[in-house]
Enzyme design. Structure first.
Site: not given
Ligand code: G3P
Ligand code: CA
Length: 245
Positions: A8, A50
Site C-alpha cells: 500500500h 496521496h
Molecule cells: O487501495 C485502497 C486504499 O489505498 C484506499 O485508501 O486513502 O489509502 O488511498 P487510501
Molecule cells: Ca490508495
C-alpha cells in the site's frame, strides 16, 4: 490461489509512502504488487501522491495542482518520514511504470479523482500503461465509479476495481453496473460470507488496508483474493506459514 500481497503506497510502514524508495523496498520484500495514488500536476503530468496538497508528505505546501511537474521536484517527499529519506521525490507515474516494466510485479493504480476532478487523468494513465506494457498486470481503482466506466470506454481489456468504504449490501451489483472486475473492500467489511457471495458472482475480493498480523491471518483464513498492506513482508511471512499448514 494464494492471496496476492499489494504494498500500500509501497512498503509504506518502512519508507515514505508513494516514493520510489517505498516501491523498491516492496519489490525487495517480494510483494506481488504495489498500490499507488495518482493525480495531475498543473501541466497535466500524472504524479504519485496521496493527498491533494503537499503539506503532509513533503516539505512543500499547497495544492499539487498548482505546481508543474518540474516544480514539484524541488520538494523532499521523504524528510517528513525520516532525515535518511531527504532525497526522496514525488515520482511521476511514468517513472514508476519504467521501474515496473522489466519486473513481474502487479500494479494497482488508484485514481485520486473523487474530491477533485482531474481532466483526462484516465486517458493519460491508460496511455502510460500501454506504452510500458503494463495493462495486463494492472488494476485501476477509484472511489469515483464514473471514472471506472471511462477507463472501460478507453480500453475494455483493462481491469478495474470498485473501491469502496462502509458495509455495502451488494457491492457486486454496483461493480457490474460500472463494469468493474474486482471488489476492493475495506477490511472491516470483509467477511467469509461477503467473499463467498462475491466469488459466486465471479468477483475477487481484495481487502484494504490490512496491517496487523491478526487481521492478516483473519482475512487469509476467509480466503480473500488479495490484501493491500503497509507491511508486505509481514503479510508474506503469514501467507507462507499458512501455506505450509
Ligand atoms: O487501495 C485502497 C486504499 O489505498 C484506499 O485508501 O486513502 O489509502 O488511498 P487510501
Ligand atoms: Ca490508495
Amino acid at each position: 490461489m494464494a492471496p496476492l500481497i499489494y504494498a500500500h503506497r509501497g512498503a509504506s510502514a518502512h519508507c515514505p509512502e508513494n516514493t520510489m524508495e517505498a516501491f523498491r523496498l516492496a519489490r525487495k520484500q517480494r510483494a506481488d504488487g504495489i498500490e499507488l495514488d495518482v493525480q495531475l500536476t498543473r501541466d497535466g503530468e500524472p504524479v504519485v501522491i496521496h493527498d491533494h496538497t503537499l503539506n503532509r508528505t513533503t516539505d512543500g505546501s499547497g495544492p499539487v495542482s498548482e505546481y508543474t511537474c518540474r516544480e514539484l521536484q524541488r520538494f523532499s517527499a521523504g524528510a517528513w518520514f525520516h532525515p535518511l529519506f531527504q532525497q526522496a521525490r514525488i515520482p511521476t507515474l511514468e517513472e514508476v511504470c519504467a521501474y515496473l516494466a522489466p519486473t513481474s510485479m502487479r500494479l494497482i493504480v488508484e485514481l485520486k479523482n473523487f474530491f477533485l476532478p482531474q481532466a483526462d487523468l484516465e486517458e493519460k494513465v491508460v496511455e502510460l500503461l500501454r506504452a510500458y506494457g503494463l495493462s495486463e498486470r494492472t488494476i485501476i481503482s477509484s472511489f469515483n465509479f464514473d471514472s471506472l466506466l471511462r477507463i472501460k470506454e478507453l480500453d475494455d481489456r483493462l481491469a478495474t476495481a470498485l473501491l469502496y468504504v462502509g458495509n455495502l449490501q451488494d457491492p457486486w451489483e454496483i461493480a457490474s453496473r460500472y463494469q468493474a472486475q474486482e471488489l476492493h473492500a475495506p477490511r472491516e467489511a470483509v467477511t467469509s460470507s461477503l467473499i463467498k457471495k462475491a466469488h459466486r458472482r465471479g468477483f475477487p475480493v481484495v481487502a484494504w488496508t490490512v496491517n496487523a498480523a491478526p487481521h492478516l491471518r483473519e482475512v487469509f483464513a476467509m480466503k480473500v483474493d488479495g490484501v493491500i498492506t503497509n507491511y508486505p513482508l509481514r503479510a508474506r511471512k503469514i501467507r507462507e506459514k499458512k501455506r505450509k499448514g
